[in-house]
Write an enzyme that holds these catalytic residues in place. Structure first.
Site, PDB file in Angstrom:
ATOM      1  NE  ARG A   1      -3.301  -2.283   2.413  1.00  0.00           N
ATOM      2  CZ  ARG A   1      -4.760  -2.442   3.243  1.00  0.00           C
ATOM      3  NH1 ARG A   1      -4.660  -1.532   4.163  1.00  0.00           N
ATOM      4  NH2 ARG A   1      -4.832  -4.099   3.287  1.00  0.00           N
TER       5      ARG A   1
ATOM      6  CB  SER B   1      -8.504  -2.122   2.568  1.00  0.00           C
ATOM      7  OG  SER B   1      -9.150  -3.260   4.075  1.00  0.00           O
TER       8      SER B   1
ATOM      9  CG  ASP C   1     -12.582  -2.633   4.434  1.00  0.00           C
ATOM     10  OD1 ASP C   1     -13.795  -3.152   4.442  1.00  0.00           O
ATOM     11  OD2 ASP C   1     -12.463  -3.015   4.091  1.00  0.00           O
TER      12      ASP C   1
ATOM     13  NE  ARG D   1     -10.459  -3.368   8.131  1.00  0.00           N
ATOM     14  CZ  ARG D   1      -8.854  -1.827   8.584  1.00  0.00           C
ATOM     15  NH1 ARG D   1      -9.690  -1.540   9.618  1.00  0.00           N
ATOM     16  NH2 ARG D   1      -8.334  -2.453   8.452  1.00  0.00           N
TER      17      ARG D   1
ATOM     18  CB  THR E   1      -2.093  -8.401  13.380  1.00  0.00           C
ATOM     19  OG1 THR E   1      -2.610  -8.033  14.333  1.00  0.00           O
ATOM     20  CG2 THR E   1      -3.112  -7.774  12.657  1.00  0.00           C
TER      21      THR E   1
ATOM     22  CD  GLU F   1      -7.923  -9.457  11.628  1.00  0.00           C
ATOM     23  OE1 GLU F   1      -6.247  -9.408  11.691  1.00  0.00           O
ATOM     24  OE2 GLU F   1      -8.082  -9.657  10.396  1.00  0.00           O
TER      25      GLU F   1
ATOM     26  CB  SER G   1      -9.263  -4.398  12.895  1.00  0.00           C
ATOM     27  OG  SER G   1      -8.501  -5.745  12.082  1.00  0.00           O
TER      28      SER G   1
ATOM     29  CE  LYS H   1     -10.595  -7.174   7.055  1.00  0.00           C
ATOM     30  NZ  LYS H   1      -8.905  -7.455   6.977  1.00  0.00           N
TER      31      LYS H   1
HETATM   32  C1  VG1 Z   1      -4.770  -3.403   9.750  1.00  0.00           C
HETATM   33  C2  VG1 Z   1      -5.465  -4.356  11.111  1.00  0.00           C
HETATM   34  C3  VG1 Z   1      -5.737  -5.955  10.460  1.00  0.00           C
HETATM   35  C4  VG1 Z   1      -6.312  -6.309   9.478  1.00  0.00           C
HETATM   36  C5  VG1 Z   1      -5.843  -5.591   7.969  1.00  0.00           C
HETATM   37  C6  VG1 Z   1      -6.278  -5.562   6.655  1.00  0.00           C
HETATM   38  O1  VG1 Z   1      -3.658  -4.118  10.149  1.00  0.00           O
HETATM   39  O2  VG1 Z   1      -5.294  -4.375  12.085  1.00  0.00           O
HETATM   40  O3  VG1 Z   1      -6.119  -6.407  11.698  1.00  0.00           O
HETATM   41  O4  VG1 Z   1      -5.676  -7.829   9.539  1.00  0.00           O
HETATM   42  O5  VG1 Z   1      -5.757  -3.841   8.427  1.00  0.00           O
HETATM   43  O6  VG1 Z   1      -7.481  -4.956   6.939  1.00  0.00           O
HETATM   44  P1  VG1 Z   1      -2.265  -3.174  10.758  1.00  0.00           P
HETATM   45  O7  VG1 Z   1      -1.058  -3.948  10.202  1.00  0.00           O
HETATM   46  O8  VG1 Z   1      -2.822  -1.873  10.193  1.00  0.00           O
HETATM   47  O9  VG1 Z   1      -3.240  -3.127  11.974  1.00  0.00           O
HETATM   48  V1  VG1 Z   1      -8.518  -4.182   5.545  1.00  0.00           V
HETATM   49  O10 VG1 Z   1      -9.823  -4.216   5.950  1.00  0.00           O
HETATM   50  O11 VG1 Z   1      -7.145  -3.083   5.483  1.00  0.00           O
HETATM   51  O12 VG1 Z   1      -7.769  -5.379   4.425  1.00  0.00           O
HETATM   52 CO    CO Z   2     -10.676  -4.075   3.740  1.00  0.00          CO
END
Ligand code: VG1
Ligand code: CO
Length: 562
Positions: free
Chosen positions: A27, A120, A285, A290, A354, A373, A375, A386
């Site tokens: 990203r 995301s 999201d 999410r 995570t 999770e 999150s 997810k």
């Molecule tokens: C975050 C969340 C994690 C999730 C990831 C991707 O990661 O904490 O639980 O799996 O985003 O979600 P980090 O490393 O920023 O804590 V998604 O919906 O952005 O693909």
């Molecule tokens: Co996402």
């Protein structure tokens, strides 16, 4: 020239050294991806790193969340894929596929893998983020050995291959052939909706909604990819009024907002739910994996949400009635709410690092049915990502089921209260400090890590209960392939089981995001419905003391509280 009706050009390039995939893919800002050959290098590295038998003759699914730069990236992928001998690309119409929908297509079509174009929940638009993630043949995010391989390839790349085929029209459902290379443009929504229909008890949900026309649903797509999916399910399938969906047209910049379903960024939904006395409010999201569940008198913490879904799964949801509950899992910082459900249902509970990629092996081995999770990620072994809408429909299915059982309309709050009375409550909150200076965040983190085992263990904060019993850096050994993932977050565990977790985010694109997680268990009946922030206050104070967060970062308040 081979049987292909195109020729292949080899383009010389120089490596970029920052193409390391994070928690969920690469990203970066759009401006980074649009640098000369940046996207091409990474895509070629994906094809170079594709697990055996490799890119040649493979079928790859491609799609993304509709954000800025999507179509440009798809056109590049088409040309590089053809040049690398990929046999077939399956692409969502206009390049659009939600992340869970893409995972489903990989599995249904038995594809070799997929390329997911999304950042995301990160904002989109020319000045914001883009992302590329590789998924493997089980439909899930590539495991670390493959993302490491992609990174390795990207660091030594010297050329990439590109086919001289013209830009293709992504807007029409069609099949195009260029010699042996085929592109199929598919409807982005239909197959996903069919899958959801097969998992849940739609007749029950429909009769519930007919019986309770005053039960109000509001789904907010946050201008992300799930809009069309939400419209199809809530309005067309379930017959809910159009007023029960909001912000359901995908926009390249998500309307200038963070497409992140939490109390801060889904503020419009929170306000509407309150104002219009909504019984089930939900959001998803940018890429649709999410979910947030909220009603006018309760916010369902994601750690509790997955526990409730797991508890009702076999009783209420046809998919699990058939498959049974094989096992449950959560990411390490997620509260142990689901652990108690696993115990009650006599199934194994797994605690993984995570990131959704860690659940895939367990599902493939038939050891895991429902997982989540903290999150706002919830899902099951129906796919390997997810799944936001899956979780929202699961709640609707559970509410319909419980209302039938009790012979009256039940509320989300009453379902939660019943759950807490049965299992006790794991109070949970997460504080995010976003866009902190990277050096300051790293300094804070390494200082804390250095004193974990030596200084912290045995320290007491006012009571015997709040004495630190254990402090470590979480490490995970995958029970299936035995791979080891180190440095997955600092855990400070107290004598009463309360926890403070400290992690640095792996999904941000600028600066650092510090995440502090708090958890405390309570089973005294008169203490089950307290305010979360009040309940966790002692832990929050301790965390700020031992991390010296303000001293290091200058931050007094978190950016987001969940
Ligand atoms: C975050 C969340 C994690 C999730 C990831 C991707 O990661 O904490 O639980 O799996 O985003 O979600 P980090 O490393 O920023 O804590 V998604 O919906 O952005 O693909
Ligand atoms: Co996402």
């Amino acid at each position: 020239m081979s049987s292909n009706s195109f020729s292949v050009n080899v383009v010389k390039t120089k490596p970029y050294l920052d193409q390391k995939p994070g928690t969920s893919g690469l990203r970066k800002k759009v401006k980074v991806f649009t640098q000369e050959n940046y996207t091409e290098n990474f895509v070629q590295s994906i094809f170079d790193a594709m697990p055996s038998p490799g890119a040649k003759d493979s079928t790859v699914v491609v799609g993304g969340d509709g954000r800025y730069y999507l179509s440009e990236a798809v056109q590049k992928i088409i040309k590089i894929a053809a040049a690398n001998g990929v046999k077939k690309l399956i692409i969502g119409q206009n390049g659009i596929l939600s992340t869970p929908s893409l995972s489903n297509i990989i599995r249904k079509r038995k594809a070799s893998g997929g390329i997911v174009l999304t950042a995301s929940h990160n904002p989109g638009g020319i000045n914001y983020d883009f992302g590329i993630k590789y998924n493997v043949s089980n439909g899930g995010p590539a495991p670390e050995n493959i993302t490491d391989m992609i990174f390795t390839c990207s660091k030594s790349i010297s050329e990439y291959k590109v086919a001289d085929i013209p830009d293709v029209d992504l807007s029409k459902i069609s099949i195009m052939k260029f010699g042996d290379f085929e592109i199929e443009i598919i409807d982005s929504v239909i197959e996903y909706v069919t899958m959801i229909n097969e998992i849940f008890d739609f007749p029950l949900i429909k009769s519930f909604l007919q019986k309770h026309p005053d039960f109000k649903v509001l789904f907010d797509g946050l201008n992300g990819v799930t809009g069309p999916y939400g419209r199809s399910i809530f309005v067309e399938e379930l017959g809910l009024p159009k007023s029960s969906i909001d912000q359901c047209v995908p926009l390249a910049d998500f309307g200038g907002e963070h497409p992140d379903p939490n109390l801060t960024y889904a503020h419009k939904l929170v306000v509407n739910v309150e104002k219009n006395k909504i019984d089930l409010g939900a959001a998803s999201d940018g890429d649709g994996d999410r979910n947030m569940i909220i009603s006018h008198d309760w916010f369902v913490n994601p750690s509790d949400s997955v526990a409730v879904i797991a508890d009702y799964a076999v009783e209420a949801i046809p998919y699990f009635k058939k498959s049974g509950l094989k096992g449950l899992a959560r990411s390490m910082p997620t509260s142990a709410s689901i652990d108690r459900v696993a115990e009650a249902h006599k199934v194994q509970l797994f605690e993984v690092p995570t990131g959704w990629k860690f659940f895939g092996n367990l599902m493939d081995a038939g050891k895991l049915s429902v997982c989540g999770e903290e999150s706002f990620g919830t899902g099951s072994d129906h796919i390997r990502e997810k799944d936001g809408l899956w979780a929202i429909i699961a709640w609707l299915n559970i509410i319909a089921h419980e209302s039938l059982v009790q012979g009256k309309l039940v509320t989300i709050r009453s379902i939660m209260q019943k759950h807490f009375l049965k299992y006790g409550r794991n109070y949970f909150s997460r504080y995010d400090y976003e866009e902190v200076d990277s050096d300051a965040a790293n300094r804070m983190y390494s200082e804390l890590k250095a004193k974990m085992s030596s200084e912290l263990v045995g320290q007491s904060f006012g009571s015997e209960k709040l004495t630190i019993a254990k402090a470590d850096d979480f490490e995970y050994t995958d029970p299936i392939d035995k791979s080891v993932s180190k440095n997955q977050g600092l855990r400070i565990i107290f004598k009463d089981g309360s926890r403070i977790i400290v992690r640095l985010s792996g999904t941000g694109s600028s600066g650092a995001t510090i995440r502090l997680y708090y958890e405390m268990y309570e089973d005294r009946e008169d203490m089950l419905m307290m305010d979360t922030q009040e309940a966790l206050k002692p832990l929050i104070d301790i965390s700020l003391k031992i991390t010296k967060l303000e001293e290091h970062t200058g931050r007094k308040e978190p950016t987001v509280i969940t």
